[in-house]
Scaffold this motif. Structure first.
Motif, PDB file in Angstrom:
ATOM      1  N   MET A   1       0.840  -1.179   0.000  1.00  0.00           N
ATOM      2  CA  MET A   1       0.000   0.000   0.000  1.00  0.00           C
ATOM      3  C   MET A   1       0.890   1.249   0.000  1.00  0.00           C
ATOM      4  N   ARG A   2       0.368   2.301  -0.571  1.00  0.00           N
ATOM      5  CA  ARG A   2       1.060   3.588  -0.612  1.00  0.00           C
ATOM      6  C   ARG A   2       0.298   4.595   0.216  1.00  0.00           C
ATOM      7  N   GLN A   3       1.067   5.461   0.872  1.00  0.00           N
ATOM      8  CA  GLN A   3       0.413   6.493   1.656  1.00  0.00           C
ATOM      9  C   GLN A   3       1.287   7.730   1.761  1.00  0.00           C
ATOM     10  N   ILE A   4       0.640   8.817   2.145  1.00  0.00           N
ATOM     11  CA  ILE A   4       1.320  10.075   2.411  1.00  0.00           C
ATOM     12  C   ILE A   4       1.069  10.407   3.874  1.00  0.00           C
TER      13      ILE A   4
ATOM     14  N   VAL B   1      -9.778  18.222  -3.387  1.00  0.00           N
ATOM     15  CA  VAL B   1      -9.800  17.000  -4.203  1.00  0.00           C
ATOM     16  C   VAL B   1     -10.915  16.029  -3.837  1.00  0.00           C
ATOM     17  N   GLY B   2     -11.653  16.277  -2.766  1.00  0.00           N
ATOM     18  CA  GLY B   2     -12.730  15.381  -2.367  1.00  0.00           C
ATOM     19  C   GLY B   2     -12.250  14.365  -1.342  1.00  0.00           C
ATOM     20  N   ASP B   3     -12.945  13.239  -1.296  1.00  0.00           N
ATOM     21  CA  ASP B   3     -12.618  12.204  -0.310  1.00  0.00           C
ATOM     22  C   ASP B   3     -11.171  11.765  -0.438  1.00  0.00           C
ATOM     23  N   LEU B   4     -10.532  11.581   0.702  1.00  0.00           N
ATOM     24  CA  LEU B   4      -9.115  11.233   0.732  1.00  0.00           C
ATOM     25  C   LEU B   4      -8.928   9.793   1.194  1.00  0.00           C
ATOM     26  N   ASP B   5      -8.026   9.104   0.540  1.00  0.00           N
ATOM     27  CA  ASP B   5      -7.601   7.766   0.943  1.00  0.00           C
ATOM     28  C   ASP B   5      -6.086   7.775   1.058  1.00  0.00           C
ATOM     29  N   ASN B   6      -5.583   6.968   1.968  1.00  0.00           N
ATOM     30  CA  ASN B   6      -4.143   6.733   2.073  1.00  0.00           C
ATOM     31  C   ASN B   6      -3.329   7.996   2.343  1.00  0.00           C
ATOM     32  N   ILE B   7      -3.887   8.887   3.133  1.00  0.00           N
ATOM     33  CA  ILE B   7      -3.151  10.070   3.574  1.00  0.00           C
ATOM     34  C   ILE B   7      -3.512  10.302   5.032  1.00  0.00           C
ATOM     35  N   ASP B   8      -2.515  10.666   5.814  1.00  0.00           N
ATOM     36  CA  ASP B   8      -2.718  10.816   7.242  1.00  0.00           C
ATOM     37  C   ASP B   8      -1.860  11.967   7.757  1.00  0.00           C
ATOM     38  N   PHE B   9      -2.046  12.326   8.995  1.00  0.00           N
ATOM     39  CA  PHE B   9      -1.260  13.402   9.589  1.00  0.00           C
ATOM     40  C   PHE B   9      -0.910  13.047  11.024  1.00  0.00           C
TER      41      PHE B   9
ATOM     42  N   SER C   1       2.301   1.460   9.932  1.00  0.00           N
ATOM     43  CA  SER C   1       2.428   1.473   8.471  1.00  0.00           C
ATOM     44  C   SER C   1       3.517   0.534   7.966  1.00  0.00           C
ATOM     45  N   MET C   2       3.875  -0.429   8.741  1.00  0.00           N
ATOM     46  CA  MET C   2       4.967  -1.354   8.466  1.00  0.00           C
ATOM     47  C   MET C   2       5.023  -1.768   6.994  1.00  0.00           C
ATOM     48  N   GLY C   3       6.123  -1.403   6.330  1.00  0.00           N
ATOM     49  CA  GLY C   3       6.362  -1.858   4.971  1.00  0.00           C
ATOM     50  C   GLY C   3       5.661  -1.085   3.868  1.00  0.00           C
ATOM     51  N   ASN C   4       4.843  -0.104   4.211  1.00  0.00           N
ATOM     52  CA  ASN C   4       4.150   0.669   3.181  1.00  0.00           C
ATOM     53  C   ASN C   4       5.104   1.640   2.494  1.00  0.00           C
ATOM     54  N   GLU C   5       4.836   1.876   1.247  1.00  0.00           N
ATOM     55  CA  GLU C   5       5.560   2.897   0.507  1.00  0.00           C
ATOM     56  C   GLU C   5       4.962   4.243   0.936  1.00  0.00           C
ATOM     57  N   THR C   6       5.804   5.106   1.522  1.00  0.00           N
ATOM     58  CA  THR C   6       5.269   6.304   2.165  1.00  0.00           C
ATOM     59  C   THR C   6       6.072   7.542   1.790  1.00  0.00           C
ATOM     60  N   ILE C   7       5.342   8.606   1.458  1.00  0.00           N
ATOM     61  CA  ILE C   7       5.942   9.923   1.327  1.00  0.00           C
ATOM     62  C   ILE C   7       5.617  10.656   2.621  1.00  0.00           C
ATOM     63  N   VAL C   8       6.650  11.078   3.330  1.00  0.00           N
ATOM     64  CA  VAL C   8       6.497  11.854   4.552  1.00  0.00           C
ATOM     65  C   VAL C   8       6.784  13.307   4.199  1.00  0.00           C
TER      66      VAL C   8
ATOM     67  N   LEU D   1      -2.516  13.646  -6.045  1.00  0.00           N
ATOM     68  CA  LEU D   1      -3.166  13.266  -7.296  1.00  0.00           C
ATOM     69  C   LEU D   1      -2.336  12.305  -8.134  1.00  0.00           C
ATOM     70  N   LYS D   2      -1.027  12.289  -7.944  1.00  0.00           N
ATOM     71  CA  LYS D   2      -0.156  11.454  -8.787  1.00  0.00           C
ATOM     72  C   LYS D   2       0.403  10.216  -8.104  1.00  0.00           C
ATOM     73  N   PHE D   3       0.551  10.254  -6.790  1.00  0.00           N
ATOM     74  CA  PHE D   3       1.261   9.200  -6.066  1.00  0.00           C
ATOM     75  C   PHE D   3       0.661   7.814  -6.277  1.00  0.00           C
ATOM     76  N   GLN D   4      -0.632   7.709  -6.279  1.00  0.00           N
ATOM     77  CA  GLN D   4      -1.280   6.404  -6.414  1.00  0.00           C
ATOM     78  C   GLN D   4      -1.259   5.879  -7.854  1.00  0.00           C
ATOM     79  N   LEU D   5      -0.935   6.740  -8.808  1.00  0.00           N
ATOM     80  CA  LEU D   5      -1.040   6.375 -10.220  1.00  0.00           C
ATOM     81  C   LEU D   5       0.262   5.898 -10.857  1.00  0.00           C
ATOM     82  N   VAL D   6       1.381   6.108 -10.195  1.00  0.00           N
ATOM     83  CA  VAL D   6       2.668   5.818 -10.830  1.00  0.00           C
ATOM     84  C   VAL D   6       3.281   4.538 -10.273  1.00  0.00           C
ATOM     85  N   SER D   7       4.196   3.988 -11.038  1.00  0.00           N
ATOM     86  CA  SER D   7       4.925   2.811 -10.567  1.00  0.00           C
ATOM     87  C   SER D   7       5.997   3.251  -9.571  1.00  0.00           C
TER      88      SER D   7
END
Length: 140
Positions: free
Chosen positions: A1-4, A24-32, A54-61, A100-106
């Motif tokens: 899973m990916r998250q910010i 952007v509307g409803d948010l998924d995979n983003i936290d604070f 978030s063990m092992g998730n791909e994350t942008i902090v 808007l881009k993080f979930q769409l890219v490899s």
């Protein structure tokens, strides 16, 4: 899973996420996480708890300020973390672009979208008094 994850001194990160949802509307995979609020001053513990969740998730902090205690604690840990990308200088333009881009890219494109988002957000910072109003309106 990916998250910010947005993390700040005080409630900035929470406000950024709330404002992002308006845009952007409803948010998924983003936290604070907000440090130094309601006696929540142990940055190390806040980060430890987040990493356990978030063990092992791909994350942008995204942290609020380079050189601040939050950014420094993430920087200290960065060499031991895989799939964690750290950005300082949180702002709304940056978050919109990343979200808007993080979930769409490899995975091999993540650094590219981060570079683009940083460049675009830096370009959105303007001293408006110095702008030619007529030219600026025509550009939109």
């Amino acid at each position: 899973m990916r998250q910010i994850l947005c993390m700040s001194h005080g409630p900035l990160a929470k406000g950024m996420i709330e404002t992002l949802s308006i845009i952007v509307g409803d948010l998924d995979n983003i936290d604070f996480r907000c440090a130094y609020v309601d006696g929540n001053n142990d940055v190390e513990m806040i980060i430890d708890d987040y990493l356990k969740e978030s063990m092992g998730n791909e994350t942008i902090v995204v942290t609020d300020i380079f050189g601040g205690s939050i950014n420094n604690e993430w920087l200290r840990r960065l060499p031991d973390l895989s799939k964690v990308y750290l950005i300082s200088g949180m702002n709304l333009s940056l978050l919109v672009d990343l979200y808007l881009k993080f979930q769409l890219v490899s995975s091999d494109q993540i650094e590219e979208i981060i570079d683009h988002a940083i460049e675009a957000s830096a370009g959105s910072i303007k001293f408006c008094n110095q702008l030619d109003y007529e030219q600026t309106v025509d550009d939109f």
